[in-house]
Each structure stands twice: as C-alpha cells, then as structure tokens.
Design an enzyme around this catalytic site. Sequence first.
Site, short mmCIF file in Angstrom:
data_model
loop_
_atom_site.label_atom_id
_atom_site.label_comp_id
_atom_site.label_asym_id
_atom_site.label_seq_id
_atom_site.Cartn_x
_atom_site.Cartn_y
_atom_site.Cartn_z
N HIS A 54 5.11 -8.21 -4.70
CA HIS A 54 3.74 -8.44 -4.25
C HIS A 54 3.30 -9.89 -4.44
O HIS A 54 2.75 -10.22 -5.49
CB HIS A 54 2.79 -7.52 -5.00
CG HIS A 54 2.96 -6.08 -4.61
ND1 HIS A 54 2.40 -5.55 -3.48
CD2 HIS A 54 3.65 -5.08 -5.18
CE1 HIS A 54 2.74 -4.28 -3.37
NE2 HIS A 54 3.51 -3.97 -4.39
N GLY A 62 0.89 -1.15 0.00
CA GLY A 62 0.00 0.00 0.00
C GLY A 62 0.93 1.20 0.00
O GLY A 62 2.03 1.12 -0.52
N GLU A 63 0.52 2.28 0.61
CA GLU A 63 1.42 3.42 0.74
C GLU A 63 1.95 3.44 2.17
O GLU A 63 1.17 3.60 3.11
CB GLU A 63 0.69 4.72 0.39
CG GLU A 63 0.43 4.89 -1.09
CD GLU A 63 1.73 4.82 -1.91
OE1 GLU A 63 2.75 5.37 -1.46
OE2 GLU A 63 1.71 4.20 -2.99
N SER A 64 3.28 3.31 2.33
CA SER A 64 3.83 3.16 3.68
C SER A 64 3.57 4.40 4.54
O SER A 64 3.30 4.29 5.73
CB SER A 64 5.33 2.84 3.63
OG SER A 64 6.05 3.89 3.02
N GLU A 102 0.84 -11.32 -3.38
CA GLU A 102 -0.62 -11.45 -3.39
C GLU A 102 -1.23 -11.17 -4.76
O GLU A 102 -2.40 -11.44 -4.98
CB GLU A 102 -1.23 -10.52 -2.34
CG GLU A 102 -1.27 -9.04 -2.70
CD GLU A 102 0.06 -8.30 -2.56
OE1 GLU A 102 1.11 -8.97 -2.39
OE2 GLU A 102 0.05 -7.06 -2.66
N ARG A 127 13.28 3.46 -0.31
CA ARG A 127 11.91 3.52 -0.84
C ARG A 127 11.92 3.84 -2.33
O ARG A 127 12.82 4.49 -2.83
CB ARG A 127 11.11 4.60 -0.10
CG ARG A 127 10.99 4.36 1.38
CD ARG A 127 10.23 5.51 2.03
NE ARG A 127 8.88 5.62 1.47
CZ ARG A 127 8.15 6.71 1.54
NH1 ARG A 127 8.62 7.80 2.11
NH2 ARG A 127 6.95 6.74 1.02
N ILE A 144 6.02 -3.05 -7.78
CA ILE A 144 5.29 -1.82 -8.07
C ILE A 144 5.83 -0.68 -7.22
O ILE A 144 5.73 -0.71 -6.00
CB ILE A 144 3.78 -2.03 -7.81
CG1 ILE A 144 3.26 -3.06 -8.82
CG2 ILE A 144 3.01 -0.72 -7.93
CD1 ILE A 144 1.85 -3.49 -8.60
N ARG A 145 6.46 0.28 -7.89
CA ARG A 145 7.11 1.38 -7.16
C ARG A 145 7.83 0.81 -5.94
O ARG A 145 7.75 1.31 -4.83
CB ARG A 145 6.08 2.42 -6.72
CG ARG A 145 5.55 3.27 -7.88
CD ARG A 145 4.35 4.14 -7.46
NE ARG A 145 4.57 4.81 -6.21
CZ ARG A 145 5.05 6.05 -6.07
NH1 ARG A 145 5.33 6.76 -7.12
NH2 ARG A 145 5.22 6.58 -4.89
N CYS A 188 6.35 -5.20 0.36
CA CYS A 188 6.47 -3.86 -0.22
C CYS A 188 6.40 -2.77 0.85
O CYS A 188 7.36 -2.58 1.59
CB CYS A 188 5.43 -3.65 -1.33
SG CYS A 188 5.77 -2.21 -2.33
#
Lengths: 294, 197
Positions: free
Chosen positions: B170, B47-49, B172, B106, B134-135, B79
Amino acid sequence: MSRTGTDRVKRGMAEMQKGGVIMDVVNAEQAKIAEEAGAVAVMALERVPADIRAAGGVARMADPTIVEEVMNAVSIPVMAKARIGHVVEARVLESMGVDYIDESEVLTPADEVFHIKKNDYTVPFVCGCRDLGEATRRIGEGASMLRTKGEPGTGNIVEAVRHMREVQSQIRQVSSMSEDELMTYAKNIGAPYELLLQIREEGRLPVVNFAAGGIATPADAALMMQLGADGVFVGSGIFKSNNPQQFARAIVEATTHYDDYKLIGELSKGLGTAMKGMEMNTLTAEDRMQDRSQ
Amino acid sequence: MIKIGVLGLQGAVREHIRSIEANGVEGIIVKRIEQLEELDGLIIPGGESTTMRRLIDKYDFFEPLKQFAEAGKPIFGTCAGLILLATRIQGQDSNHLALMDMTVERNAFGRQRESFEVELDITGVADGYEAVFIRAPYIVDVGEDTEVLATYQSKIVAAQQGNFLACAFHPELTDDHRLTGHFVNMVEESKKSLASS
C-alpha cells in the site's frame, strides 16, 4: 526485517474497509450472501443483536465452530466479538486467525471498569464510542478502528446519529482550540491529551470511524455516511428483513452513493418490511447496551 | 498539467489522493464513468477486490476501464487493484480487467495477523522503500513483457508492463511517495507520447 501488528498494519486494514458495509452473520450461508452482495467484511456471531436482546441472559463470544465455519466460507475479512475486558476470549479469537476483534458492548461485559489493553495484540480491534472522550480512550488502549455505539438491535438510527454528530462536533471544537484550552478540555471529557493534540493538528481521528447500532434501511446507511461515517456496520437489519439478498445489495449501494438520492429512492423500492424497530423510551436502563461501558 | 484519478467505489481512496498531491499533481476521486474522460492516468486502490469488482460491474465501469487502458493511458493497481489487473488468479477460473500478463494469488501472505511492513528495494524507483502489506496478494509468475520491480522472500510484489504498474503493498499508507511519483512520471510520459502521435 518485517514487522507484524504495527499501528500502520492494524489501522491500515480498517482503511481498506472504507466506504464499505460490514454485515453481521450467524452462519456460512449468510456469510456467502453478504460476500456476494458486496460486503467488505462479515462479523461472525452466534446471534444478531436483536436476538441477543430478545433472548436475554449473558451474551458471550460466539462458539468457535461458527466463527471457523464463516472463515472457511468467505475470502473477505472475518471479524468476531469478544466481551469487554475479556482478554481470554480476545486471545482465543486471535489464535483462530480472526481478522478483527470487536470488543463489544453488545455482549455482556466481563469487566465493568477496564477494557482490554489492545496494543498488546497482533490482531486489530474495533471499539464503540459515543463521544470524543470515549473514542480517544479506546484509541489510547490500542483500538485501530472505531464505530458509533448507537443502540444495537433496535432498528432505530437515533442513537447512532447522536453519537456520530457528537464525535464530529467535538473534533471541530478541538480543531479550533488553543493548546491551553485543550488541556482542560482533555480533563473534562476524559481524553488523553496527546491524542487530542494530534486530532487538533490533523482535524480528524487517527483511525477510521464507522457507524453502527440501529441501521435498518439503505437511507439510514446513506444518512450515516453524510454525517461523516467512513463506512457502516449493519447488524440485525439485513437478515431480519424479508429479502436479505436484495436488502444487503441495496445497503451496499446506498453506502457507496450516499448522495445520489434518485438511486437511493430506486434501491428502496419493494424491499419489503424493514425490521420493526424500537422506540428509545421503551428501553429500561438495563436494556441500553450503549451504557454498558465508558 | 496532468490529472490522475483514483477509482472511488470503495477502499483507501483519500490516501491515494494525498499521495498524488504530494507529487504536485491533481488527484480526482472517480465515482462515475464520465469522469474517466478528463483523466490522464488512473489508480485502482486497495480495498476488497470482490467488493470492488461487484461495484465495477454494477456501475458499468468494466468496458470504460478496458477502453481507458486501450487508449494508452496508464493504470496503477495497488493490492486489490493488482488483483483486478491480473490475467490469471490462482484457484479461480475467472479474472477481472486482465490487463497485465501475470498470475496472482489472493491473501497469499495469510490473514490479518500475518500482515506486515518491511523495507523494500524497488528497481529503478526507490531503495529502502517502506512497504505496508495488508492481507496482501503476491504475483506468482509474470509473462515475458512484464518486468519484476520488487520481490520479498522471493515472491514478486511489484511489477510493470508498459503503461501498467502493480504492487501488492500500500504506497498510500505511508509518507513515502516515491512509487506514486514513479507512476506520475509514467503518466507524464504517456501524455507526451499520446499528444505527439
């Protein structure tokens, strides 16, 4: 061999945004407020939809200086809008390294017939939809994420609710159809048949679907989550309010805990005036951004 | 029967549950701290940390998560979750849960257009594993007790330290459930040893 720009990579990016709030910002300062408040991404714009409405005239892609300024200010993903069908604006944004492009009806369409062929791009796209036909046409063109169109810049949730309910209800109908019914249904709603087959199998869209267009309060955000949105875009609501910091935080929390009414009640206290908002019947046909594309 | 939670404040929660269930174990979405008590292991998802950390603080998850780890229960960070587990984050003075002895960077592979998928060999877990980045962050260096499980272009992208597992990609987002399976095994082992101690 590594592969970039695959469906999994592009759709996966939107999966990471789920349960989150994406906020419209017009400069670095607002972007930082949004990030600090817990936004999962920001949409870099020259003007928020309410101001686009007020200004009139042709609305275009933002000045790249603003987009760059926002990209340099925050570490969360940065999205930007291109006009519908404007392949050059989209390529410019892609070349700048924007993380997601919104092919958006909020801007004045560059093409009244065709959308961008989005599966040609490495950068993922989000597009608006009002129903399942529109949703699947955009996915067919390569959109990796959807959002309701709602009616942007009005502060009125009614259209976003209509669009979310419509999409969800059509998914439920499709799920219970036989294959022979599905072909006629595909024809009637103008949807790609293969995508409907897939939706029928899985009982859901193959991409994330956020709510957008008219979300003005924490309760509005929570309402859209309850109706099945994967997350929310808040445009004019935040930075048109009296206290953007507090407002932004409240929207983020209401989105996370959309079924905790006591909390949403607390969050809604003393937020000051939300944006004034507009009645749908005060809009002329030309004012309706949602009808600018099919 | 073990129960594995997925921290459900933001991010790819449902997909992790699917992957846990594909390994024949019960998965639970965790939104409140009381739910941690019934769990044997926890996944901190992608997600977004920055967003996740803010919500962790807001809902007082920080200390309970530390206690969960101290109790010897396994945690798997993917991630953004990997960033939350690291003791050191490049370019920042602060860290988050600081459970694994490693330095992370990051968005280390670039922005979204540089995001990619690739087949990886994960030591002792899987060969030809489909990894979606992803990023993504990567691990710059690890301490003595942290074992490197996978690298890509000589960057560390998966590591394990005792009960803690972390990966930059990821697990998942694909139907390849082998890395989650490895975590399920870790949780089963820890439950046995916690029961016998």
